[in-house]
Every structure is written in structure tokens, then in C-alpha cells.
Design an enzyme around this catalytic site. Structure first.
Site, PDB file in Angstrom:
ATOM      1  N   GLN A   2      49.668  31.349  14.673  1.00 46.50           N
ATOM      2  CA  GLN A   2      50.159  31.684  16.190  1.00 46.50           C
ATOM      3  C   GLN A   2      49.538  32.323  16.135  1.00 46.50           C
ATOM      4  O   GLN A   2      50.131  33.743  16.056  1.00 46.50           O
ATOM      5  CB  GLN A   2      51.330  30.785  16.573  1.00 46.50           C
ATOM      6  CG  GLN A   2      51.119  30.963  18.192  1.00 46.50           C
ATOM      7  CD  GLN A   2      50.543  29.722  18.365  1.00 46.50           C
ATOM      8  OE1 GLN A   2      50.580  28.583  17.893  1.00 46.50           O
ATOM      9  NE2 GLN A   2      49.874  29.641  19.429  1.00 46.50           N
TER      10      GLN A   2
ATOM     11  N   LYS B 119      53.502  21.734  18.490  1.00 42.73           N
ATOM     12  CA  LYS B 119      52.544  20.833  17.211  1.00 42.73           C
ATOM     13  C   LYS B 119      53.525  20.958  16.023  1.00 42.73           C
ATOM     14  O   LYS B 119      52.936  19.103  15.332  1.00 42.73           O
ATOM     15  CB  LYS B 119      51.328  22.281  16.426  1.00 42.73           C
ATOM     16  CG  LYS B 119      50.601  22.755  17.011  1.00 42.73           C
ATOM     17  CD  LYS B 119      50.263  23.919  16.806  1.00 42.73           C
ATOM     18  CE  LYS B 119      49.025  24.875  17.532  1.00 42.73           C
ATOM     19  NZ  LYS B 119      48.528  26.772  16.971  1.00 42.73           N
TER      20      LYS B 119
ATOM     21  N   ASP C 282      43.105  25.963  11.913  1.00 45.71           N
ATOM     22  CA  ASP C 282      42.588  26.050  12.379  1.00 45.71           C
ATOM     23  C   ASP C 282      41.056  26.041  12.028  1.00 45.71           C
ATOM     24  O   ASP C 282      40.227  26.930  12.768  1.00 45.71           O
ATOM     25  CB  ASP C 282      43.013  27.477  12.907  1.00 45.71           C
ATOM     26  CG  ASP C 282      44.245  27.567  13.998  1.00 45.71           C
ATOM     27  OD1 ASP C 282      44.201  26.315  14.909  1.00 45.71           O
ATOM     28  OD2 ASP C 282      45.106  28.124  13.433  1.00 45.71           O
TER      29      ASP C 282
END
Length: 312
Positions: free
Chosen positions: A100, A56, A123
Site C-alpha cells: 500500500q 480490499k 498492482d
């Protein structure tokens, strides 16, 4: 001669999206001086998660964004993690925050996701963003769509154009993929059925699908004989299974690929289908978040100028 499905190339589509994002990042920087920044938090030392976070960061840099990663020990307390999120929420130079997953079992995932500022929740997991997704309005300020479902919809739009009136079956009901992709398909005016590994008569339901999205996390669950001829298949499953050659392992999807491609009109491979789109859509959300925060700042500045003009 047996027909073979067109392979939907997620790598190529993700590369195109990243090029578009890079243009947007450069425009934002030139017009406002703001460079979008993504902050990733990793708790623990799971190798797969560490690799994913690193990718990422690399892809963010490739499109001209800034990124930073914060790594906490697996034994870090929930209070420590929440305090870090608070600092990033308050940092005006950070536009996107992701934690994460999975988290260690002693940490309440729901509490952590709720702590992220919805405007920085790239997200799309915060309850506010979940609610905005269900609002059926693409014009709602601050609407952030979860990354994998967004990528799926882009691939479907490229393949089919309008989805209106099609029968869509989603296999999998997670908050990360299944439920949000069902909302998006419904908003695209599909007739949507949501199934899962416990659904009775799953083969018959799958056979009704013009569009099949499988995100069940069950290797080779969907047999090719279940697929409606001409259907478009989006396989979100990423399942590690023992190698058929006796050593190591390999990644397969939820769909029996070789069987399905003999009946479908188009299908995503695993790997190389939906996966590359997920990180690209994360970058898209980071750019949208940066643009949204910039717009809010401009609105506040305009309001302040309007108030001052009353006394001019």
C-alpha cells in the site's frame, strides 16, 4: 432544453465484475483445488490506507478469495519490508502481493516495487509488467495491467464499444494512471495526447478530446466549457476540499462535474465512478495471477511427464 450527460455508474460495473470474478474463483477452486490469495502490506498507520487495505480484504473474501494483511510500524526498516516481500514471493499459497502506497520517506519505493515477483505484482507496477504493458500484445504471458487504468478502459469499452480512431486526451502523467492509460488507449487505436497541469494551452487540447481521462490530482482543474460537446469524460481525480458548508471536507474530481455534464455525452462521478473499479480490478488481477501461476505449474508438470515418457 440543455442535454445532460449519462452518468457512468462505476459501482454497478464493479459489482458486475466482482460477480464474474467469483465465478472464476469457484471454477479455479473446483478444477485445481487452488484458492487465489491476496497479501497486502501496510507500513505505518495512516487511517486512509488502513481503511483501503481493509476494504480490499473484505472484497476478496466476498468473491471467495483468501487474503492476509501484514502491518509494519512506520519506523520499520527497508530491509524488514524487503524481507517480508521475499517471504511472500516464496510462499506458493500467495498469488498476489501489493504494498500500500505511500510509503514512509525513508523507504525507497522503487526498490520495494522491484522486489515483488512480477507474476504476483497485482498492482502492475513492477518494471517487467510496465514493459509488458508497452509491448502492445494482449497475449503476452504474465501481462498484468494496473488496476485503475484497467477499470477506466472497461468503462470506456462499455460506453463506446470500439475506441478506434478517436482523439483521446490524458491529463496526468503518473506511473500509476496517466502513463499506463495512455498506453492502453494507444493500443485501442486512439490518437493519444498526454498533458498535465503544466501543459500550455490546456483548454484547447482538452477541447479536441473525444475521450478525456483526467488523473491530474487537481481539484476542478477541467472546466466544463473546455469539454468538446459529446465527449466521454473519465474523471480519476480524488481530491479532498473544504466543505462549502463550512465544516469538514468533501471529495471532488479533477473535472467541474456540473459544468461538464452539460456538454459531455457521458461522465464518471466522483465518488462512485472510477474508484469502485480499482479494487474490483485488483481482484481480477489476483485471479489472473493465480491462473497464470497454475498454468506455469501445469506446463512444468507436463514437461516433466514428457521427459519421463522417453524412458517408459
Amino acid at each position: 432544453m440543455t442535454a445532460t450527460a449519462r452518468i457512468i455508474d462505476g459501482k454497478q460495473r464493479a459489482a458486475q465484475l466482482r460477480r464474474e470474478i467469483a465465478i472464476g474463483v469457484a471454477r479455479l477452486r473446483d478444477e485445481t483445488g487452488i484458492v487465489p490469495k491476496l497479501a497486502a502490506i501496510l507500513v505505518g498507520d495512516a487511517p486512509a490506507s488502513a481503511i483501503y487495505v481493509r476494504r480490499k480484504g473484505e472484497q476478496a473474501a466476498a468473491v471467495g478469495m483468501e487474503s492476509e494483511s501484514h502491518r509494519l510500524h512506520a519506523s520499520a526498516s527497508q530491509a524488514d519490508l524487503l524481507a517480508l516481500i521475499d517471504r511472500l514471493n516464496d510462499d506458493a499459497t500467495v498469488h498476489g502481493i501489493l504494498v500500500q502506497l505511500p510509503l514512509p520517506p525513508h523507504i525507497d519505493k522503487a526498490a520495494v516495487l522491484r522486489r515483488i515477483d512480477p507474476a504476483k505484482d497485482v498492482d502492475g507496477f513492477h518494471p517487467v509488467n510496465v514493459g509488458l504493458l508497452a509491448s502492445d500484445s494482449e497475449t503476452v504471458d504474465g501481462r498484468i495491467i494496473p488496476c485503475t487504468p484497467m477499470g477506466c478502459m472497461m468503462l470506456l469499452a462499455d460506453e463506446l464499444g470500439s475506441l478506434e480512431g478517436m482523439n483521446a486526451v490524458v491529463v496526468g502523467c503518473s506511473n500509476i494512471v496517466g502513463r499506463p492509460i495512455a498506453q492502453l488507449l494507444l493500443q485501442a487505436r486512439c490518437t493519444v495526447s498526454i498533458a498535465h497541469i503544466h501543459t500550455r494551452n490546456l483548454p484547447e487540447l482538452v477541447a479536441s478530446a473525444d475521450i478525456l481521462v483526467s488523473a491530474a490530482g487537481a481539484p476542478r482543474l477541467i472546466r466544463g466549457s473546455w469539454i468538446k460537446p459529446g465527449a466521454v469524460v473519465i474523471d480519476v481525480g480524488i481530491n479532498r476540499v473544504p466543505s462549502e458548508y463550512g465544516e469538514g471536507s468533501r471529495i471532488v474530481g479533477d473535472v467541474c462535474f456540473e459544468e461538464a455534464k452539460a456538454r459531455a455525452s457521458a461522465i464518471t462521478p466522483v465518488p462512485g465512478g472510477v474508484g469502485p473499479m480499482t479494487i474490483a480490478c485488483l481482484l481480477e488481477n489476483t485471479l489472473r495471477a493465480a491462473n497464470g501461476i497454475t498454468t506455469q505449474r501445469r506446463s512444468k508438470s507436463d514437461a516433466a511427464r514428457d521427459q519421463l515418457s522417453q524412458f517408459a
